[in-house]
Write an enzyme that holds these catalytic residues in place. Sequence first.
Site, mmCIF file in Angstrom:
data_model
loop_
_atom_site.group_PDB
_atom_site.id
_atom_site.type_symbol
_atom_site.label_atom_id
_atom_site.label_comp_id
_atom_site.label_asym_id
_atom_site.label_seq_id
_atom_site.Cartn_x
_atom_site.Cartn_y
_atom_site.Cartn_z
ATOM 1 N N GLN A 122 -4.996 3.397 4.845
ATOM 2 C CA GLN A 122 -4.333 2.917 3.630
ATOM 3 C C GLN A 122 -3.063 3.723 3.387
ATOM 4 O OE1 GLN A 122 -6.913 1.802 0.283
ATOM 5 N NE2 GLN A 122 -5.620 3.087 -1.006
ATOM 6 N N GLY A 123 -1.915 3.073 3.422
ATOM 7 C CA GLY A 123 -0.628 3.732 3.211
ATOM 8 C C GLY A 123 -0.095 3.440 1.822
ATOM 9 N N SER A 125 -0.318 6.203 -1.255
ATOM 10 C CA SER A 125 0.198 7.400 -1.934
ATOM 11 C C SER A 125 1.397 7.999 -1.204
ATOM 12 C CB SER A 125 -0.903 8.454 -2.049
ATOM 13 O OG SER A 125 -1.956 8.010 -2.858
ATOM 14 N N SER A 157 -6.169 8.944 4.817
ATOM 15 C CA SER A 157 -7.394 9.336 5.509
ATOM 16 C C SER A 157 -7.577 8.516 6.779
ATOM 17 C CB SER A 157 -8.607 9.129 4.596
ATOM 18 O OG SER A 157 -8.521 9.945 3.452
ATOM 19 N N GLU A 240 -12.871 -4.612 -4.928
ATOM 20 C CA GLU A 240 -13.650 -4.083 -3.813
ATOM 21 C C GLU A 240 -14.346 -2.778 -4.153
ATOM 22 O OE1 GLU A 240 -15.460 -3.925 -0.219
ATOM 23 O OE2 GLU A 240 -14.410 -5.561 -1.189
ATOM 24 N N GLU A 368 -8.306 11.272 -15.084
ATOM 25 C CA GLU A 368 -7.530 11.065 -16.303
ATOM 26 C C GLU A 368 -7.011 9.625 -16.383
ATOM 27 O OE1 GLU A 368 -7.203 13.500 -14.189
ATOM 28 O OE2 GLU A 368 -7.603 15.344 -15.309
#
Length: 388
Positions: A122-123, A125, A157, A240, A368
């Site tokens: 997953q790209g 952040s 990751s 998901e 948060e």
Amino acid sequence: MTSPDEFREHVRAWCVANIPTDWRATQTGASEAEFVAFQKAWFAELHAAGFAVPHWPAEWGGGMPVDEQIVLYSELAAHDAPRLVLAFVGIHHAASTLLVAGTDEQRRRHLPAILDGEIWVQGFSEPEAGSDLASLRTTARREGDTFVVDGQKLWASGGLHADWCLLLARTDPGAPKRDGISYFLMDMTSPGVEVRPIRNAVGDSHFCEIFLDGVEIPAANLIGTENQGWQVAQATLGAERGMTMLELTERLANAGFRRLVQACSPITDARVADRLAQFEIEIAGLRGLCRDLVLSHDTGGVGAADASVVKLFYSELLQRMTDFGAEIGGLAAHTTLVKPASSGWESGAWVLDFIGSWEWTIPGGASEIQRTIIAERGLGLPREPSSV
């Protein structure tokens, strides 16, 4: 049609026959190549049994009822099965995105490939766009039938082993933050893609940086409409989360809590028993929330903040449980310097698990952020003032 008891017995028998009993030993200190080979072999075993993607639609190899999914995940955890670490993004996030927003061609290309072992990352952040993901700066400019991408992604990751990437990039720099983002499928072998592993606090390197220098992505790899990638990401990954949390919660309930009880068994202090009882109550509540979320998703009744409630509850319960495990483990727990590569966040290596548990309070929206979503979208409280 099998009864619930018959299905449970079927899964139990399969677990006894197929889960490698020595995987913890062989995966402790395993090389990257050994880890990847083991993960792919274990995924193939689950796929052959029909257990790899039970949450997918039946036409793509899934279709397992939610009740049976709960049984499956609880039995896998109870029999100490390895986690599908490398396949996780592919079978959950990538598949969900493709099923909800992908084209027929994209689904035909990638869903069978995922079942054959295609690895995804997953790209999302970036160095200055974590919880405030809409501030991302990676750009994608259109040149005919191609988008040219430049930028950097962080905390990816599994990026070192990934074949494909779910990529968010800004395609309209002049638009408001959330309105100028597009969603792409990026081939990780494309020229201009560089992956650098990041060594974390427990010595692992599953986090990676991805540098993108003039990477060309065919327009056919755009998911959804150009400049509407934010909406795609929210719709697919938010829905998901319930499915991923179902598996993780069963592991926490069956594997993590069981190991915690075993670690506390020599201790007769009533305060320890009280803490265990409190954890058991919280786990029961979390399992109920997860079940309701998944069932509500199937019927279209998911609330605006339901996924945030589950994510927040799980991540902070995991943190408290592993913290208590580290406390009970004492000095001995601090001498464990490595844990099995294919284990989860409840491996029983308590100090390493506790350090790793902090990951869960940050990605996918920090605690948060989750509280803000719950307050504003779930409870209808006034929105916090924006500094922008």
